[in-house]
Design an enzyme around this catalytic site. Structure first.
Site, short mmCIF file in Angstrom:
data_model
loop_
_atom_site.label_atom_id
_atom_site.label_comp_id
_atom_site.label_asym_id
_atom_site.label_seq_id
_atom_site.Cartn_x
_atom_site.Cartn_y
_atom_site.Cartn_z
CB CYS A 2 -0.86 0.00 1.26
SG CYS A 2 -1.79 -1.52 1.50
NE ARG A 27 4.14 2.07 -1.50
CZ ARG A 27 5.35 1.55 -1.25
NH1 ARG A 27 6.36 1.87 -2.03
NH2 ARG A 27 5.54 0.70 -0.26
CD1 TRP A 73 -2.57 -4.54 -4.92
CD2 TRP A 73 -1.64 -5.97 -3.47
NE1 TRP A 73 -2.34 -5.73 -5.57
CE2 TRP A 73 -1.79 -6.63 -4.71
CE3 TRP A 73 -1.09 -6.68 -2.41
CZ2 TRP A 73 -1.40 -7.96 -4.92
CZ3 TRP A 73 -0.69 -8.01 -2.61
CH2 TRP A 73 -0.84 -8.63 -3.87
CG ASN A 99 2.84 -0.71 3.06
OD1 ASN A 99 2.30 -1.71 2.61
ND2 ASN A 99 4.06 -0.32 2.70
N GLY A 100 1.46 -3.11 5.25
CA GLY A 100 2.13 -4.32 5.75
C GLY A 100 1.09 -5.34 6.19
CD GLU A 487 10.56 -9.02 -18.39
OE1 GLU A 487 10.07 -7.88 -18.34
OE2 GLU A 487 10.41 -9.90 -17.51
CE LYS A 491 7.72 -5.80 -18.29
NZ LYS A 491 7.82 -6.88 -17.37
CD GLU A 494 4.59 -7.78 -15.46
OE1 GLU A 494 4.94 -7.50 -14.31
OE2 GLU A 494 5.25 -7.44 -16.46
CG HIS A 510 11.11 -32.74 -26.58
ND1 HIS A 510 11.44 -33.91 -27.24
CD2 HIS A 510 12.20 -31.94 -26.68
CE1 HIS A 510 12.69 -33.83 -27.68
NE2 HIS A 510 13.17 -32.66 -27.37
CE LYS A 607 7.75 -0.87 -10.48
NZ LYS A 607 7.93 -1.43 -11.80
#
Ligand code: BG6
Length: 612
Positions: A2, A27, A73, A99-100, A487, A491, A494, A510, A607
């Protein structure tokens, strides 16, 4: 994770809090809220959804000079108006933003319920508001009340407490989640990230774990959570000046941060290379790594640990280390490493890779390594972050603030930093000066080569739009191209929500080849290396089964080979992955744009994930 913000001073607090939340929204963005003290009472406004919803609802006629705010979040309790922060006690005296994750929240909530307290939300945080209100009575200061309560709390937190009975102070605490204080002239700021305060002040103080701070408009003090003893006699709590500029957090001419950050890559990479390339000895200088040549030679293996794109950057690093330093190297998801009770090898150099420096799985992997005596360095972008502190030495990425959830320039600077690490390790071994010089020159050429790729954006966007209707997509590569393919798939997943899978080219036959058909496009990554002909036959295999192919290459391929060929300038083969990665970022970006996705804030993601 957050985003939290706090302010005390002479300005109108609400605009400061809303502006702070706007720059921290990357965030977490499923609900938001703020509280100010107005006419000696708490005025709390909170809502599900984006900060804009909050801005539309808040009564900004309330001229207050102290307040706290939060963008969420969700972890404990679904995103809704009730579970949004701030949380208050029953009397409406104390407000808390957090936050946590509080791991013993259930016990704390049960104890409160037994004491007859009615909890209105499903969150862990609400328990703190009630407990602090109960503790802050009589002579007990707000700071002491917060310290006493936090001694009963297990878990991670960055939190700010507002109290109508102490309307001239904010109390802040940190354990595991980032907290930075902004020191102004007769005003103080607190936030999860400098993004929320850099437009007002560049003077900051980073709180460490198990520290509590009390802020007044014109002063601040930092004490330890346990003893309450003053911190900072060693100068650690004297303000430092941040590099970042307020504009770094603005879109400028771009419609979103991801496209801005893709276009910032040449300059970001120049920053990462600046002062680190040594022409005289054809090597790299990484001053942040506290290992001398003998210790560097003593390293028998290098292991990269990270999550998401940081893990794939680690894979690029492993290929570079094996090639340039000729020592075994690999990469592993940090979460997997920490949970499998790893055998920690004293001669292995572990590299903890993280843009935010806050990803919990990577942080815990570092703590596991340190507990077992492993030698670990950090490769992080955010100065002052937990992973950077925990490692104590390493490489700062200098990518600048990265706001979009999908990582681009940070990944490029990770791979660039790992090329320099591999060069350094190689040159204290058998990598020749000629090869060293070739890599040094190759690194210097990269930013310019990237600018050439970015200049071709419209051609790549056209290819993206042609394939945007695909429901599934394969990404295929081998050796240099394999981490790039992984990657690339990451992307696309995401930001466009298109199902994408990456495969090593030789693995296709295979199994995955069975899925190839006219509606399953494949992106095949073809570096300009000794495997070009192998990759060409992979493309022919797919074409033979009616599969459309987009070839992304630094080699000279016949345009008719694939349905689309996206070429990048040929650099040094070892460094090609950094160039081949850029078109895949643009491909994913323009497919997501075509599908009308919220590119900077994709659903269900954040993020950096500071929860398990
Ligand atoms: C995810 C982000 O939450 O965390 C990814 O969405 C990122 O973009 C991953 O790669 C790891 O984050 P970090 O900050 O540790 O590199």
């Amino acid at each position: 994770m957050c985003g939290i913000v706090g302010y005390i001073g002479r300005r109108d607090a609400i605009p400061v809090l809303l502006e702070g939340l706007r720059s921290l929204e990357y965030r977490g963005y499923d609900s938001a809220g703020l509280a100010v003290i107005y006419r000696n009472r708490l005025q709390v406004t909170k809502t599900a959804g984006r900060v804009q919803n909050l801005r539309d609802q808040v009564n900004d006629r309330a001229k207050a000079t102290i307040g706290i705010a939060h963008t969420r979040w969700a972890t404990h309790g679904e995103p809704n108006d009730i579970n949004a922060h701030p949380h208050t006690d029953t009397a409406g005296r104390i407000a808390v933003v957090h936050n946590g994750i509080i791991e013993n929240a259930e016990q704390l909530r049960d104890a409160l319920t037994k004491r007859g307290v009615t909890l209105v939300s499903d969150t862990d945080t609400e328990a703190l508001a009630h407990m602090i209100a109960a503790e802050a009575t009589g002579e007990v200061s707000l700071e002491d009340a917060v310290r006493r309560v936090l001694r009963h709390v297990a878990g991670t937190y960055g939190l700010v407490v507002l109290d109508t009975q102490n309307p001239n102070e904010l109390v802040v605490a940190r354990n595991g989640s980032p907290i930075v204080l902004g020191i102004g002239a007769s005003e103080m700021f607190v936030a999860s990230d400098v993004a929320a305060l850099v437009r007002y002040t560049k003077q900051v103080v980073y709180l460490d774990d198990a520290e509590v701070a009390t802020l007044h408009a014109s002063d601040y003090r930092v004490v330890s959570l346990e003893e309450g003893s003053r911190r900072g006699s060693d100068g650690s709590k004297v303000p430092t000046t941040v590099e970042a500029e307020a504009d770094d957090y603005e879109l400028g001419p771009y419609e979103d941060f991801m496209r801005k950050e893709i276009h910032e890559q040449p300059e970001a990479l120049r920053r990462a290379l600046r002062g680190r390339l040594d022409d005289r000895f054809a090597t790299a200088r990484l001053g942040g790594i506290d290992l001398d040549a003998r210790q560097l030679r003593g390293i028998r293996q290098v292991k990269f640990l990270g999550c998401g794109s940081a893990y794939y950057a680690g894979q690029m690093g492993a290929v570079l280390v094996e090639e340039l330093a000729r020592i075994p190297s690999d990469a592993e998801p940090a979460s997997e490493f920490r949970y499998r009770n790893p055998v920690v090898d004293p001669d292995t150099l572990y590299v903890a890779v993280s843009q935010s420096g806050e990803t919990l799985d990577t942080l815990m992997a570092v703590q596991e390594l340190r507990r077992k005596g492993g030698q670990v360095i950090g490769a992080v972008n955010v100065v002052g972050s937990a992973i950077g502190r925990e490692c104590g030495h390493g490489v700062f990425l200098h990518a600048g603030p990265e706001i979009a959830v999908a990582s681009t320039k940070a990944l490029t600077n990770m791979a660039g930093s790992f090329a320099m690490l591999a060069l350094l390790l190689g040159r204290v071994r058998d990598l020749s000066a000629a090869d060293g010089q070739r890599i040094v020159a190759g690194l210097r050429a990269l930013p310019g080569q990237m600018e050439k790729i970015l200049a071709e954006e419209e051609q790549i966007a056209e290819v993206a739009r042609r394939f945007a209707a695909a429901e599934h997509m394969f990404f295929i590569g081998r050796v240099h191209g394999w981490p790039v393919a992984r990657e690339g798939a990451q992307k696309l997943k995401e930001i466009s929500y298109v199902h994408a899978e990456a495969y090593q080219a030789a693995e296709l036959k295979h199994g995955p080849l069975a899925l190839i058909n006219a509606s399953m496009p494949s992106v095949v990554v073809v570096p300009n290396d000794e495997l070009v002909s192998k990759n060409i036959s992979t493309i022919e295999q797919i074409k033979a089964r009616g599969g459309p192919v987009i070839a992304v290459t630094s080699a000279d391929l016949p345009p008719s080979l694939a349905d689309a060929v996206i070429s990048v300038p040929a650099g040094e083969p070892e460094l090609d992955p950094l160039l081949l990665n850029v078109p895949l970022q643009l491909l994913a970006y323009h497919i997501a744009a075509k599908l009308g996705r919220d590119i900077d804030k994709p659903r269900n993601l954040a993020k950096s994930v500071t929860v398990e």
